[in-house]
Design a protein around this motif. Structure first.
Motif, PDB file in Angstrom:
ATOM      1  N   LYS A   3       0.810  -1.226   0.000  1.00 54.28           N
ATOM      2  CA  LYS A   3       0.000   0.000   0.000  1.00 54.28           C
ATOM      3  C   LYS A   3       0.842   1.275   0.000  1.00 54.28           C
ATOM      4  O   LYS A   3       0.292   2.368   0.035  1.00 54.28           O
ATOM      5  N   LEU A   4       2.159   1.143  -0.070  1.00 52.89           N
ATOM      6  CA  LEU A   4       3.041   2.297  -0.071  1.00 52.89           C
ATOM      7  C   LEU A   4       2.780   3.155  -1.304  1.00 52.89           C
ATOM      8  O   LEU A   4       2.776   2.656  -2.425  1.00 52.89           O
ATOM      9  N   GLU A   5       2.553   4.452  -1.107  1.00 53.77           N
ATOM     10  CA  GLU A   5       2.249   5.357  -2.221  1.00 53.77           C
ATOM     11  C   GLU A   5       3.405   6.281  -2.566  1.00 53.77           C
ATOM     12  O   GLU A   5       3.527   6.711  -3.707  1.00 53.77           O
ATOM     13  N   THR A   6       4.249   6.627  -1.586  1.00 54.46           N
ATOM     14  CA  THR A   6       5.370   7.534  -1.827  1.00 54.46           C
ATOM     15  C   THR A   6       6.638   6.912  -1.263  1.00 54.46           C
ATOM     16  O   THR A   6       6.678   6.528  -0.100  1.00 54.46           O
ATOM     17  N   LEU A   7       7.663   6.843  -2.098  1.00 55.16           N
ATOM     18  CA  LEU A   7       8.960   6.319  -1.692  1.00 55.16           C
ATOM     19  C   LEU A   7       9.953   7.472  -1.718  1.00 55.16           C
ATOM     20  O   LEU A   7      10.147   8.103  -2.755  1.00 55.16           O
ATOM     21  N   LEU A   8      10.548   7.772  -0.555  1.00 49.69           N
ATOM     22  CA  LEU A   8      11.514   8.862  -0.432  1.00 49.69           C
ATOM     23  C   LEU A   8      12.900   8.273  -0.214  1.00 49.69           C
ATOM     24  O   LEU A   8      13.085   7.430   0.659  1.00 49.69           O
ATOM     25  N   ASN A   9      13.866   8.719  -0.999  1.00 54.59           N
ATOM     26  CA  ASN A   9      15.245   8.253  -0.849  1.00 54.59           C
ATOM     27  C   ASN A   9      16.182   9.445  -0.865  1.00 54.59           C
ATOM     28  O   ASN A   9      16.133  10.264  -1.778  1.00 54.59           O
ATOM     29  N   ASN A  10      17.066   9.504   0.135  1.00 55.05           N
ATOM     30  CA  ASN A  10      18.083  10.541   0.191  1.00 55.05           C
ATOM     31  C   ASN A  10      19.416   9.873  -0.101  1.00 55.05           C
ATOM     32  O   ASN A  10      19.852   8.995   0.630  1.00 55.05           O
ATOM     33  N   PHE A  11      20.079  10.308  -1.165  1.00 55.10           N
ATOM     34  CA  PHE A  11      21.310   9.678  -1.601  1.00 55.10           C
ATOM     35  C   PHE A  11      22.562  10.377  -1.107  1.00 55.10           C
ATOM     36  O   PHE A  11      23.644   9.840  -1.235  1.00 55.10           O
ATOM     37  N   ASP A  12      22.470  11.555  -0.557  1.00 55.08           N
ATOM     38  CA  ASP A  12      23.631  12.284  -0.050  1.00 55.08           C
ATOM     39  C   ASP A  12      24.841  12.062  -0.939  1.00 55.08           C
ATOM     40  O   ASP A  12      24.813  12.317  -2.113  1.00 55.08           O
ATOM     41  N   SER A  13      25.929  11.565  -0.360  1.00 57.70           N
ATOM     42  CA  SER A  13      27.145  11.370  -1.143  1.00 57.70           C
ATOM     43  C   SER A  13      27.433   9.895  -1.390  1.00 57.70           C
ATOM     44  O   SER A  13      28.497   9.545  -1.867  1.00 57.70           O
ATOM     45  N   TYR A  14      26.501   9.029  -1.055  1.00 57.59           N
ATOM     46  CA  TYR A  14      26.714   7.593  -1.208  1.00 57.59           C
ATOM     47  C   TYR A  14      25.994   7.051  -2.434  1.00 57.59           C
ATOM     48  O   TYR A  14      24.904   7.493  -2.764  1.00 57.59           O
ATOM     49  N   GLU A  15      26.607   6.070  -3.072  1.00 52.73           N
ATOM     50  CA  GLU A  15      25.933   5.391  -4.170  1.00 52.73           C
ATOM     51  C   GLU A  15      25.009   4.339  -3.565  1.00 52.73           C
ATOM     52  O   GLU A  15      25.400   3.591  -2.680  1.00 52.73           O
ATOM     53  N   LYS A  16      23.791   4.304  -4.026  1.00 54.52           N
ATOM     54  CA  LYS A  16      22.799   3.341  -3.559  1.00 54.52           C
ATOM     55  C   LYS A  16      22.020   2.836  -4.759  1.00 54.52           C
ATOM     56  O   LYS A  16      22.149   3.345  -5.866  1.00 54.52           O
ATOM     57  N   SER A  17      21.173   1.872  -4.511  1.00 59.25           N
ATOM     58  CA  SER A  17      20.286   1.392  -5.566  1.00 59.25           C
ATOM     59  C   SER A  17      18.905   1.161  -4.959  1.00 59.25           C
ATOM     60  O   SER A  17      18.743   1.134  -3.740  1.00 59.25           O
ATOM     61  N   ILE A  18      17.944   1.002  -5.822  1.00 62.22           N
ATOM     62  CA  ILE A  18      16.579   0.708  -5.399  1.00 62.22           C
ATOM     63  C   ILE A  18      16.185  -0.596  -6.075  1.00 62.22           C
ATOM     64  O   ILE A  18      16.259  -0.712  -7.298  1.00 62.22           O
ATOM     65  N   ILE A  19      15.788  -1.567  -5.276  1.00 63.65           N
ATOM     66  CA  ILE A  19      15.430  -2.883  -5.797  1.00 63.65           C
ATOM     67  C   ILE A  19      14.018  -3.221  -5.338  1.00 63.65           C
ATOM     68  O   ILE A  19      13.650  -2.971  -4.196  1.00 63.65           O
TER      69      ILE A  19
END
Length: 69
Positions: A3-19
């Motif tokens: 039921k999640l409607e909004t996904l917030l991600n803060n990447f700052d200075s790090y490399e990340k991924s979304i899976i």
């Protein structure tokens, strides 16, 4: 998290991924925030998210928003 409607991600200075975004069927918006120099925010991640949205039926697509600090 179906039921999640909004996904917030803060990447700052790090490399990340979304899976696993394909499993978030109620998603309406993905917000990516971070440093403009972060390679993640300048990479294929944004295109991958947009492609996932485009694969969905028109009524179930989500918006990708990128904000730089």
């Amino acid at each position: 998290m179906p039921k999640l409607e909004t996904l917030l991600n803060n990447f700052d200075s790090y490399e990340k991924s979304i899976i696993g975004v394909e499993h978030l069927t109620s998603l309406k918006e993905v917000q990516l925030t971070g440093n403009m120099q972060n390679p993640t925010l300048c990479s294929a991640l944004i295109e991958q998210l947009k492609a996932e949205s485009d694969r969905r039926p028109r009524s179930n697509r989500f918006q990708v928003v990128v904000r730089y600090d």
